[in-house]
Structure formats: C-alpha cells, structure tokens
Design an enzyme around this catalytic site. Structure first.
Site, PDB file in Angstrom:
ATOM      1  N   HIS A  98       0.071 -35.682  -7.369  1.00 48.29           N
ATOM      2  CA  HIS A  98      -0.593 -36.477  -8.405  1.00 48.29           C
ATOM      3  C   HIS A  98      -0.958 -37.846  -7.844  1.00 48.29           C
ATOM      4  O   HIS A  98      -0.210 -38.392  -7.035  1.00 48.29           O
ATOM      5  CB  HIS A  98       0.337 -36.647  -9.619  1.00 48.29           C
ATOM      6  CG  HIS A  98      -0.396 -37.017 -10.855  1.00 48.29           C
ATOM      7  ND1 HIS A  98      -0.782 -38.304 -11.131  1.00 48.29           N
ATOM      8  CD2 HIS A  98      -0.867 -36.253 -11.881  1.00 48.29           C
ATOM      9  CE1 HIS A  98      -1.437 -38.320 -12.273  1.00 48.29           C
ATOM     10  NE2 HIS A  98      -1.501 -37.092 -12.746  1.00 48.29           N
ATOM     11  N   ASP A 131       0.470 -29.290 -14.740  1.00 45.57           N
ATOM     12  CA  ASP A 131      -0.229 -28.006 -14.744  1.00 45.57           C
ATOM     13  C   ASP A 131       0.579 -26.874 -14.110  1.00 45.57           C
ATOM     14  O   ASP A 131       0.136 -25.727 -14.115  1.00 45.57           O
ATOM     15  CB  ASP A 131      -1.576 -28.142 -14.015  1.00 45.57           C
ATOM     16  CG  ASP A 131      -2.514 -29.079 -14.756  1.00 45.57           C
ATOM     17  OD1 ASP A 131      -2.435 -29.119 -15.989  1.00 45.57           O
ATOM     18  OD2 ASP A 131      -3.311 -29.766 -14.102  1.00 45.57           O
TER      19      ASP A 131
HETATM   20  N1  CMC Z   1      -0.237 -29.515  -1.686  1.00 46.12           N
HETATM   21  C1  CMC Z   1      -0.124 -29.870  -0.397  1.00 46.12           C
HETATM   22  N2  CMC Z   1      -0.407 -31.116   0.056  1.00 46.12           N
HETATM   23  C2  CMC Z   1      -0.830 -32.022  -0.827  1.00 46.12           C
HETATM   24  C3  CMC Z   1      -0.962 -31.699  -2.186  1.00 46.12           C
HETATM   25  C4  CMC Z   1      -0.651 -30.389  -2.605  1.00 46.12           C
HETATM   26  N3  CMC Z   1      -0.769 -30.025  -3.874  1.00 46.12           N
HETATM   27  N4  CMC Z   1      -1.397 -32.796  -2.842  1.00 46.12           N
HETATM   28  C5  CMC Z   1      -1.542 -33.753  -1.949  1.00 46.12           C
HETATM   29  N5  CMC Z   1      -1.205 -33.304  -0.728  1.00 46.12           N
HETATM   30  C6  CMC Z   1      -1.197 -34.041   0.551  1.00 46.12           C
HETATM   31  C7  CMC Z   1      -2.603 -34.099   1.153  1.00 46.12           C
HETATM   32  O1  CMC Z   1      -2.817 -32.997   2.007  1.00 46.12           O
HETATM   33  C8  CMC Z   1      -2.565 -35.409   1.874  1.00 46.12           C
HETATM   34  O2  CMC Z   1      -1.833 -35.234   3.075  1.00 46.12           O
HETATM   35  P1  CMC Z   1      -2.187 -36.080   4.403  1.00 46.12           P
HETATM   36  O3  CMC Z   1      -1.962 -37.507   4.038  1.00 46.12           O
HETATM   37  O4  CMC Z   1      -1.210 -35.549   5.413  1.00 46.12           O
HETATM   38  O5  CMC Z   1      -3.622 -35.786   4.691  1.00 46.12           O
HETATM   39  C9  CMC Z   1      -1.734 -36.296   0.973  1.00 46.12           C
HETATM   40  O6  CMC Z   1      -0.904 -35.410   0.226  1.00 46.12           O
HETATM   41  C10 CMC Z   1      -2.563 -37.129   0.002  1.00 46.12           C
HETATM   42  O7  CMC Z   1      -3.487 -36.264  -0.673  1.00 46.12           O
HETATM   43  P2  CMC Z   1      -4.768 -36.797  -1.443  1.00 46.12           P
HETATM   44  O8  CMC Z   1      -5.583 -35.625  -1.889  1.00 46.12           O
HETATM   45  O9  CMC Z   1      -5.472 -37.852  -0.647  1.00 46.12           O
HETATM   46  O10 CMC Z   1      -4.082 -37.544  -2.646  1.00 46.12           O
HETATM   47  P3  CMC Z   1      -4.639 -37.732  -4.098  1.00 46.12           P
HETATM   48  O11 CMC Z   1      -3.916 -38.843  -4.709  1.00 46.12           O
HETATM   49  O12 CMC Z   1      -6.124 -37.806  -4.104  1.00 46.12           O
HETATM   50  O13 CMC Z   1      -4.164 -36.312  -4.697  1.00 46.12           O
HETATM   51  C11 CMC Z   1      -4.426 -34.524  -6.152  1.00 46.12           C
HETATM   52  C12 CMC Z   1      -4.070 -35.998  -5.992  1.00 46.12           C
HETATM   53  C13 CMC Z   1      -4.034 -34.137  -7.586  1.00 46.12           C
HETATM   54  C14 CMC Z   1      -5.941 -34.350  -5.971  1.00 46.12           C
HETATM   55  C15 CMC Z   1      -3.663 -33.641  -5.132  1.00 46.12           C
HETATM   56  O14 CMC Z   1      -2.287 -33.848  -5.229  1.00 46.12           O
HETATM   57  C16 CMC Z   1      -3.996 -32.167  -5.269  1.00 46.12           C
HETATM   58  O15 CMC Z   1      -5.014 -31.694  -4.743  1.00 46.12           O
HETATM   59  N6  CMC Z   1      -3.118 -31.377  -5.985  1.00 46.12           N
HETATM   60  C17 CMC Z   1      -3.378 -29.977  -6.251  1.00 46.12           C
HETATM   61  C18 CMC Z   1      -4.270 -29.845  -7.485  1.00 46.12           C
HETATM   62  C19 CMC Z   1      -3.541 -30.196  -8.761  1.00 46.12           C
HETATM   63  O16 CMC Z   1      -2.459 -29.713  -9.016  1.00 46.12           O
HETATM   64  N7  CMC Z   1      -4.197 -31.024  -9.611  1.00 46.12           N
HETATM   65  C20 CMC Z   1      -3.668 -31.418 -10.923  1.00 46.12           C
HETATM   66  C21 CMC Z   1      -3.369 -32.850 -10.979  1.00 46.12           C
HETATM   67  S1  CMC Z   1      -2.379 -33.322 -12.395  1.00 46.12           S
HETATM   68  C22 CMC Z   1      -3.197 -32.853 -13.799  1.00 46.12           C
HETATM   69  C23 CMC Z   1      -4.563 -33.406 -13.955  1.00 46.12           C
HETATM   70  O17 CMC Z   1      -4.787 -34.612 -13.848  1.00 46.12           O
HETATM   71  O18 CMC Z   1      -5.452 -32.618 -14.209  1.00 46.12           O
END
Ligand code: CMC
Length: 377
Positions: A259, A313
């Site tokens: 998140h 989720d």
């Molecule tokens: N599984 C594996 N690695 C992850 C995940 C995950 N679910 N989420 C983040 N990371 C890692 C990512 O690979 C990155 O690693 P590195 O720094 O080594 O490259 C690091 O964490 C930061 O990721 P980011 O995408 O730059 O971070 P963000 O703040 O943009 O991520 C997110 C937020 C929700 C997009 C991401 O955690 C994600 O893709 N999660 C899976 C999808 C998900 O469950 N979304 C629902 C979010 S909560 C409900 C809502 O708001 O709808």
C-alpha cells in the site's frame, strides 16, 4: 517546478473526512475508529457522518434514508442502457456507462452548498440500483422489481440483486463491507473525481472519472486479482510452490499486498479477515480461506521488512463470495461503497476549497524545429 513521481506524499487538499496513520495502521472517519464504526453502525449513518460531519440523530437518520431511497428509482432509460450491454461486459465499465447516461440529465448542473448533499444522497441510492441491475444483467436475470421495499441500504441492495434475502448474517456482512470501503482519503479514484469536479463538471461525470481510475488492478481491481490467486493456487498444499514459482522466482506482485500509505497491517484487512473466519462455513470457502491464510503468512514473512503487508483487498473477496457475489462483481461492490467517499470529497473540495486542478509537465523534447513537408521526410 519538480516532478514528483506518483504524486507520492503530495497533499491535494485539506480534509476533515478521513485520517490514516500508515505506520500504526489506524484509519478513522471524522475521528471515529474504523472498527468501532464497522461493528456498531449502519451504512446510512456513515453516509450521514461523511456528508454532514456528525453521526445522525434518529430523525436525521430517517431523513437521510428517505433521500437515499429516492435514488433507487433511477430513470428507466438508464436501466435500458445497462440492458443493451453484453452480459459478459466488465461490471465497472458498465457502471461508467450508467453514470455517463445519468450525467446526460445534468445539462444545467450547478454546484450549490444548499442542494449538493441531497443530490449526493440520491446518487448513493442510485448506485445501489445500478450495481444491482448490472449484477442481474450479467446473470441474464430480468430487472429488479423490489427496489421500493423498505429496509436498510444493505438489505435493499441485496434484495435488488437476489430477490428476497432473509439471511441476517449476510446483510450484516454487506453492511460491514460497505463501511470498510466508504473512504480512504485521496487514492487514485478520489483524485480523479477531484480533478473532474475542479472544472465544475457535474457529480455524475465526476463519479464516472473516479470509476475509470478505480478499475485497474493496482487499485480497486486488486480484490478480484487477490481472489483469482487463491483460485489459481486451488489447494492449501499448493501455496508454497505457487509462491516460490510466481512471487519469488517469477517476480510477480502478490495481489492484495502492499500500500502507498500503510507500512503495516491495513486495519480494514484485519476486519475483513475476522468476518471471513467467522462467516465462511462451506467446504470450498473454507479451503480458499486456508489458502489465503497460508499465502498471507508467506507474504508477510517475505515482504514485511519492506513495509509490505496485506491490504483491504486480500480478504474482501472471500467476504463478497460468502454474501453470494461472483468474482466479476467485486470491483463494482468496492465502487458501491466508495461512491460515498468520492461524493464527500468532491463536495468538501468544490464547496470550501475550490481551485481548478491543473498541474504542469516539464518538457524534455527537442528544441524548436522547422516543419518538413511529408515528401521530404
Ligand atoms: N508484491 C511484491 N512486491 C511489491 C508489492 C507486492 N504486492 N507491492 C510493492 N512491492 C514492491 C515493489 O516491487 C517495489 O520494490 P523495489 O523497490 O524493490 O522495486 C516496492 O515494493 C515499492 O513498490 P511501488 O509500486 O513503487 O510502491 P507503491 O507505493 O506505488 O505501491 C501498490 C502501492 C498498491 C501499487 C503496490 O503495493 C501493489 O502493486 N500492490 C498490489 C496491488 C494491490 O493489492 N493493490 C491494492 C491497494 S489497496 C486498495 C486500494 O487502494 O484499492
């Protein structure tokens, strides 16, 4: 000017609606803890709280419920529009179409502090009817006929979807799920609604913008994606191998994990998990729940050092399944609840802090060049 990728840690507005402490895992609506609200309140009380600032007294709650129920009567042409869409259409795209259709009636829309909240309450009601009709269209069922029956919002909504539903536990689970999803400050969908409303576009169109942003798997689509992982894994015995192959070696993201704001357990996820554990009793459901719990354990072990934990989720799909919904409705159910947060935020912004949202982009292309006629290129 500087570019802030993903607008991380950029505040777009002041709000008295929702506060999140991402380090401690605390979520509050207008100062009330999410667990307190989910376990004690009715969804309509939360709608009132978000729109008017305080929990309602009895008479206020009755008025709010009446205004919401007015919205169940959406114009016939909107139902017809939903009916013209193919039954295998994406449910959120169908919502976008329905909201686009409802926006056609708003040619002379003007924001007005006196009238906005009543319109917003009707939109909350209309959303229930629209989502129910989408559910029915996707199952080739005829339009619902019982939307005028009384009952609280969750009961009315489930009646519109399924016909008469007398299972108190399912109505209660629906009520809790709606409260848990009501608002979450300014994620992508709420920001999209704010951008649209900042141009003084109408409420229906602003919701259409929010729906478009909600749909993707990184936001509202994550519940579907998380649940599909459980289906793909199939059995608790397969979890370790699946995790190793897909997440560790395949580098796939674990859906329902991570998140932008929470760096610990998402408090909504803990409540969804409690509901799932308490409610699910069928064999298939129990198997999927065990898969989810095993996957959660491995995910936390692997990712917690990076602040990546299960989000709301991860377990919500299992609760929606328990209530009786198929996976292709999960994101629409998220939208059903979140419409309240979107409306509350756009009213707070347009009524009290309005300014056109118009950021800049820093140009990195070529310097001035002469036009070259096509035959000389
Ligand atoms: N599984 C594996 N690695 C992850 C995940 C995950 N679910 N989420 C983040 N990371 C890692 C990512 O690979 C990155 O690693 P590195 O720094 O080594 O490259 C690091 O964490 C930061 O990721 P980011 O995408 O730059 O971070 P963000 O703040 O943009 O991520 C997110 C937020 C929700 C997009 C991401 O955690 C994600 O893709 N999660 C899976 C999808 C998900 O469950 N979304 C629902 C979010 S909560 C409900 C809502 O708001 O709808």
């Amino acid at each position: 000017m500087s570019v802030i990728p993903g607008l991380e840690d950029v505040a777009i507005k002041y709000t008295s609606l929702t506060s999140i402490d991402g380090q401690k895992g605390i979520l509050r609506y207008r100062g009330y803890d999410i667990k307190d609200l989910a376990y004690n309140a009715e969804y309509e009380e939360i709608v009132h709280l978000m729109f008017y600032g305080e929990l309602p007294r009895h008479d206020e709650l009755e008025r709010t419920k009446k205004n919401i129920a007015e919205g169940y009567k959406v114009p016939d042409f909107v139902i017809q529009v939903i009916r013209t869409l193919s039954s295998d259409s994406d449910a959120v795209a169908m919502m976008e179409t329905a909201f686009g259709a409802m926006a056609t009636t708003e040619k002379n829309f003007a924001w007005s502090k006196e009238k906005d909240k009543e319109i917003a309450l009707r939109i909350v009601g209309s959303t229930a009817r629209v989502v129910a009709e989408i559910y029915r269209r996707k199952r080739d069922m005829p339009p619902s006929t019982i939307h005028e029956k009384s009952g609280n919002y969750s009961e009315s909504f489930l009646n519109m979807c399924f016909g008469n539903i007398n299972e108190k536990e399912k109505i209660d689970a629906m009520n809790k799920a709606l409260i848990l999803y009501v608002d979450h400050e300014v994620p992508a969908s709420t920001t999209a609604a704010l951008v649209a409303s900042s141009t003084l576009s109408d409420m229906y169109s602003s919701i259409t913008a929010a729906l478009a942003a909600l749909k993707g798997p990184l936001h509202g689509g994550a519940a579907e994606a998380a649940y599909n992982q459980f289906l793909q894994i199939g059995s608790p015995n397969n979890v370790e191998e699946w995790f190793k192959k897909n997440v560790m070696e395949g580098k796939k993201r674990l859906m329902g994990f991570g998140h932008r704001v929470y760096k610990t357990y998402d408090p909504r996820m803990l409540i969804f998990k409690e509901i799932a554990k308490k409610s699910i009793s069928d064999e298939e459901g129990k198997k999927l729940l065990t898969v989810a719990e095993k996957l959660e354990e491995l995910g936390v072990k692997q990712f917690s050092s990076k602040g990546i934990y299960p989000n709301t989720d991860f377990y919500s799909g299992l609760v929606f399944r328990y209530i009786g919904f198929p996976v292709d409705m999960f994101t629409a159910l998220f939208a059903l609840a979140r419409v309240t947060g979107w409306l509350a935020h756009i009213m707070e912004y347009v009524e009290d802090q309005h300014r056109l949202i118009r950021p800049r982009a820093i140009y990195t292309g070529p310097e001035r060049r002469e036009y070259v006629p096509i035959e000389k290129r």
